[in-house]
Design a protein around this motif. Structure first.
Motif, PDB file in Angstrom:
ATOM      1  N   ARG A   1       0.612  -1.058   0.291  1.00 16.94           N
ATOM      2  CA  ARG A   1       0.147  -0.185   0.098  1.00 16.94           C
ATOM      3  C   ARG A   1       0.494   1.015  -0.043  1.00 16.94           C
ATOM      4  O   ARG A   1       2.262   1.507   0.091  1.00 16.94           O
ATOM      5  CB  ARG A   1      -1.234   0.494   1.543  1.00 16.94           C
ATOM      6  N   HIS A   2       0.475   2.498  -0.668  1.00 18.63           N
ATOM      7  CA  HIS A   2       1.538   3.651  -1.097  1.00 18.63           C
ATOM      8  C   HIS A   2       1.317   4.067   0.809  1.00 18.63           C
ATOM      9  O   HIS A   2       0.734   4.212   1.258  1.00 18.63           O
ATOM     10  CB  HIS A   2       1.396   4.488  -1.781  1.00 18.63           C
ATOM     11  N   GLY A   3       2.348   5.661   1.120  1.00 15.77           N
ATOM     12  CA  GLY A   3       2.815   5.443   2.194  1.00 15.77           C
ATOM     13  C   GLY A   3       1.569   7.009   1.811  1.00 15.77           C
ATOM     14  O   GLY A   3       0.392   7.425   0.605  1.00 15.77           O
ATOM     15  N   ALA A   4       1.136   7.440   3.316  1.00 16.42           N
ATOM     16  CA  ALA A   4       0.266   8.217   3.485  1.00 16.42           C
ATOM     17  C   ALA A   4       0.035   9.430   2.981  1.00 16.42           C
ATOM     18  O   ALA A   4       1.129   9.693   2.103  1.00 16.42           O
ATOM     19  CB  ALA A   4       0.101   9.181   4.658  1.00 16.42           C
ATOM     20  N   PRO A   5      -1.233   9.821   1.689  1.00 19.29           N
ATOM     21  CA  PRO A   5      -1.169  10.966   1.357  1.00 19.29           C
ATOM     22  C   PRO A   5      -1.028  12.542   2.135  1.00 19.29           C
ATOM     23  O   PRO A   5      -1.077  12.505   3.079  1.00 19.29           O
ATOM     24  CB  PRO A   5      -2.389  11.140   0.727  1.00 19.29           C
ATOM     25  N   GLN A   6      -0.850  13.459   1.220  1.00 20.28           N
ATOM     26  CA  GLN A   6      -0.864  14.471   1.576  1.00 20.28           C
ATOM     27  C   GLN A   6      -2.280  14.963   2.535  1.00 20.28           C
ATOM     28  O   GLN A   6      -1.895  15.828   3.705  1.00 20.28           O
ATOM     29  CB  GLN A   6      -0.544  15.563   1.182  1.00 20.28           C
ATOM     30  N   THR A   7      -3.815  14.148   2.029  1.00 18.75           N
ATOM     31  CA  THR A   7      -4.557  14.636   3.329  1.00 18.75           C
ATOM     32  C   THR A   7      -4.731  13.223   3.490  1.00 18.75           C
ATOM     33  O   THR A   7      -6.205  12.689   2.928  1.00 18.75           O
ATOM     34  CB  THR A   7      -5.368  15.101   2.314  1.00 18.75           C
ATOM     35  N   PRO A   8      -4.300  12.349   4.582  1.00 15.28           N
ATOM     36  CA  PRO A   8      -5.091  11.457   4.800  1.00 15.28           C
ATOM     37  C   PRO A   8      -6.325  11.012   5.164  1.00 15.28           C
ATOM     38  O   PRO A   8      -6.778  12.202   5.690  1.00 15.28           O
ATOM     39  CB  PRO A   8      -3.842  10.513   5.651  1.00 15.28           C
TER      40      PRO A   8
ATOM     41  N   VAL B   1      -4.335  12.348  -5.300  1.00 10.54           N
ATOM     42  CA  VAL B   1      -3.851  13.503  -4.831  1.00 10.54           C
ATOM     43  C   VAL B   1      -2.375  13.086  -4.371  1.00 10.54           C
ATOM     44  O   VAL B   1      -2.020  12.240  -5.092  1.00 10.54           O
ATOM     45  CB  VAL B   1      -4.181  13.733  -3.640  1.00 10.54           C
ATOM     46  N   PRO B   2      -1.918  14.577  -4.282  1.00 12.73           N
ATOM     47  CA  PRO B   2      -0.094  14.266  -4.069  1.00 12.73           C
ATOM     48  C   PRO B   2       0.676  13.090  -2.662  1.00 12.73           C
ATOM     49  O   PRO B   2      -0.141  13.332  -1.664  1.00 12.73           O
ATOM     50  CB  PRO B   2       0.954  15.371  -4.482  1.00 12.73           C
ATOM     51  N   PRO B   3       1.543  12.380  -2.827  1.00 10.29           N
ATOM     52  CA  PRO B   3       1.943  11.653  -1.696  1.00 10.29           C
ATOM     53  C   PRO B   3       2.703  12.697  -0.549  1.00 10.29           C
ATOM     54  O   PRO B   3       3.522  13.740  -1.135  1.00 10.29           O
ATOM     55  CB  PRO B   3       3.035  10.631  -2.285  1.00 10.29           C
ATOM     56  N   ASP B   4       2.566  12.104   0.609  1.00 11.30           N
ATOM     57  CA  ASP B   4       3.336  13.016   1.146  1.00 11.30           C
ATOM     58  C   ASP B   4       4.351  12.797   1.130  1.00 11.30           C
ATOM     59  O   ASP B   4       4.865  10.824   1.225  1.00 11.30           O
ATOM     60  CB  ASP B   4       2.924  12.439   3.116  1.00 11.30           C
ATOM     61  N   LEU B   5       5.523  13.618   1.060  1.00 14.55           N
ATOM     62  CA  LEU B   5       7.103  13.214   0.127  1.00 14.55           C
ATOM     63  C   LEU B   5       8.031  11.985   1.861  1.00 14.55           C
ATOM     64  O   LEU B   5       8.063  10.884   1.088  1.00 14.55           O
ATOM     65  CB  LEU B   5       7.839  14.417   0.357  1.00 14.55           C
ATOM     66  N   ASP B   6       7.589  12.103   2.791  1.00 14.75           N
ATOM     67  CA  ASP B   6       7.982  11.770   3.921  1.00 14.75           C
ATOM     68  C   ASP B   6       7.630  10.365   3.997  1.00 14.75           C
ATOM     69  O   ASP B   6       8.410   9.479   4.530  1.00 14.75           O
ATOM     70  CB  ASP B   6       7.858  12.401   5.445  1.00 14.75           C
ATOM     71  N   ALA B   7       6.184  10.004   4.053  1.00 19.51           N
ATOM     72  CA  ALA B   7       5.642   8.987   4.364  1.00 19.51           C
ATOM     73  C   ALA B   7       5.671   7.710   2.727  1.00 19.51           C
ATOM     74  O   ALA B   7       5.965   6.518   2.797  1.00 19.51           O
ATOM     75  CB  ALA B   7       3.807   8.947   3.584  1.00 19.51           C
ATOM     76  N   MET B   8       6.425   8.067   1.825  1.00 19.19           N
ATOM     77  CA  MET B   8       6.968   7.565   0.812  1.00 19.19           C
ATOM     78  C   MET B   8       8.425   6.654   1.263  1.00 19.19           C
ATOM     79  O   MET B   8       9.077   5.340   0.722  1.00 19.19           O
ATOM     80  CB  MET B   8       7.444   7.981  -0.384  1.00 19.19           C
TER      81      MET B   8
ATOM     82  N   ILE C   1      -6.856  -8.632   8.035  1.00 15.28           N
ATOM     83  CA  ILE C   1      -5.899  -8.225   7.789  1.00 15.28           C
ATOM     84  C   ILE C   1      -6.040  -6.620   7.217  1.00 15.28           C
ATOM     85  O   ILE C   1      -6.328  -5.333   7.031  1.00 15.28           O
ATOM     86  CB  ILE C   1      -5.027  -8.440   6.165  1.00 15.28           C
ATOM     87  N   ASP C   2      -4.616  -6.441   8.729  1.00 12.71           N
ATOM     88  CA  ASP C   2      -4.946  -4.655   9.024  1.00 12.71           C
ATOM     89  C   ASP C   2      -3.925  -4.611   7.402  1.00 12.71           C
ATOM     90  O   ASP C   2      -2.971  -5.045   7.423  1.00 12.71           O
ATOM     91  CB  ASP C   2      -4.162  -4.588  10.249  1.00 12.71           C
ATOM     92  N   LEU C   3      -4.018  -3.181   6.901  1.00  9.59           N
ATOM     93  CA  LEU C   3      -3.823  -2.308   6.096  1.00  9.59           C
ATOM     94  C   LEU C   3      -2.998  -1.046   5.468  1.00  9.59           C
ATOM     95  O   LEU C   3      -3.774  -0.337   5.367  1.00  9.59           O
ATOM     96  CB  LEU C   3      -4.327  -3.138   4.353  1.00  9.59           C
ATOM     97  N   PRO C   4      -2.891  -0.406   6.706  1.00  8.84           N
ATOM     98  CA  PRO C   4      -1.764   1.054   6.723  1.00  8.84           C
ATOM     99  C   PRO C   4      -1.340   1.077   5.956  1.00  8.84           C
ATOM    100  O   PRO C   4      -0.345   0.800   4.886  1.00  8.84           O
ATOM    101  CB  PRO C   4      -1.480   0.633   8.309  1.00  8.84           C
ATOM    102  N   TYR C   5      -1.286   2.266   5.808  1.00  8.51           N
ATOM    103  CA  TYR C   5      -0.640   2.951   4.862  1.00  8.51           C
ATOM    104  C   TYR C   5       0.846   2.340   4.985  1.00  8.51           C
ATOM    105  O   TYR C   5       1.996   2.114   6.141  1.00  8.51           O
ATOM    106  CB  TYR C   5      -0.063   4.507   5.059  1.00  8.51           C
ATOM    107  N   GLY C   6       1.570   2.253   3.989  1.00 10.91           N
ATOM    108  CA  GLY C   6       2.844   0.746   3.501  1.00 10.91           C
ATOM    109  C   GLY C   6       2.883  -0.184   4.046  1.00 10.91           C
ATOM    110  O   GLY C   6       4.420  -0.894   4.113  1.00 10.91           O
TER     111      GLY C   6
END
Length: 187
Positions: free
Chosen positions: A10-17, A26-33, A161-166
């Motif tokens: 799963r992708h990292g958190a977006p800028q607006t989770p 929406v753009p990804p949060d750069l730190d969350a990548m 199954i828990d699928l949090p960001y990342g």
């Protein structure tokens, strides 16, 4: 035919989770990548596939470049389309409508949105093209659809199954039967 490793991330958190983003780009949060990059280093793959939405395709492109493997982004790996609910915070929507949707998403899709079965058909057609060790960077709904198809889970079981960001789920896939076994779960 030989089996192969399939890693679903799963992708990292977006800028607006926390919003129902669906097909919204929406753009990804750069730190969350960064967690995505770090988790990808722990698995082996010959290619990276991803949703064409930036929150998934941006980290996927970085991972592919770091590994010097091909990256292909496409709409079949997108999240469920939430129709009129796109971009909404779930708590702001009518509770009964949202409850019916989560309880039976095929019978009660979001207004103007996609049915669960349509998402599964998209994912099924995308899975049919994979025949080598692959990392797929996409969305929680897409990952759940893949788990129902490959592992035989019901819609409800896929939510166990828990699928949090990342999150990263590793499977061993046997193409001749289109079945899989979970070989690891990293969150």
């Amino acid at each position: 035919m030989n089996s192969f490793a399939l890693h679903l991330m799963r992708h990292g958190a977006p800028q607006t989770p926390g919003l129902l983003l669906g097909h919204s780009d929406v753009p990804p949060d750069l730190d969350a990548m960064q967690p995505c990059l770090e988790r990808a280093r722990a698995v082996d793959f010959a290619q990276v596939l991803s949703s064409d939405l930036g929150r998934a395709s941006s980290p996927a492109a970085l991972i592919a470049a770091e590994r010097a493997v091909p990256h292909h982004a496409g709409a079949r790996w997108r999240e469920l389309h939430f129709g009129a609910w796109e971009g909404a915070e779930p708590a702001t929507l009518p509770t009964s409508d949202v409850g019916r949707f989560w309880d039976a998403p095929d019978e009660n899709p979001p207004p103007g949105g996609e049915r669960w079965s349509d998402l599964r058909l998209r994912v099924e057609s995308a899975l049919a093209t994979i025949d080598q060790p692959t990392l797929v960077l996409s969305h929680a709904g897409t990952m759940r659809a893949a788990l129902t198809l490959l592992c035989g889970f019901t819609y409800r079981q896929s939510w166990a199954i828990d699928l949090p960001y990342g999150a990263l789920v590793s499977l061993r896939v046997w193409p001749e039967t289109q079945s899989a076994q979970i070989s690891g779960l990293v969150t």
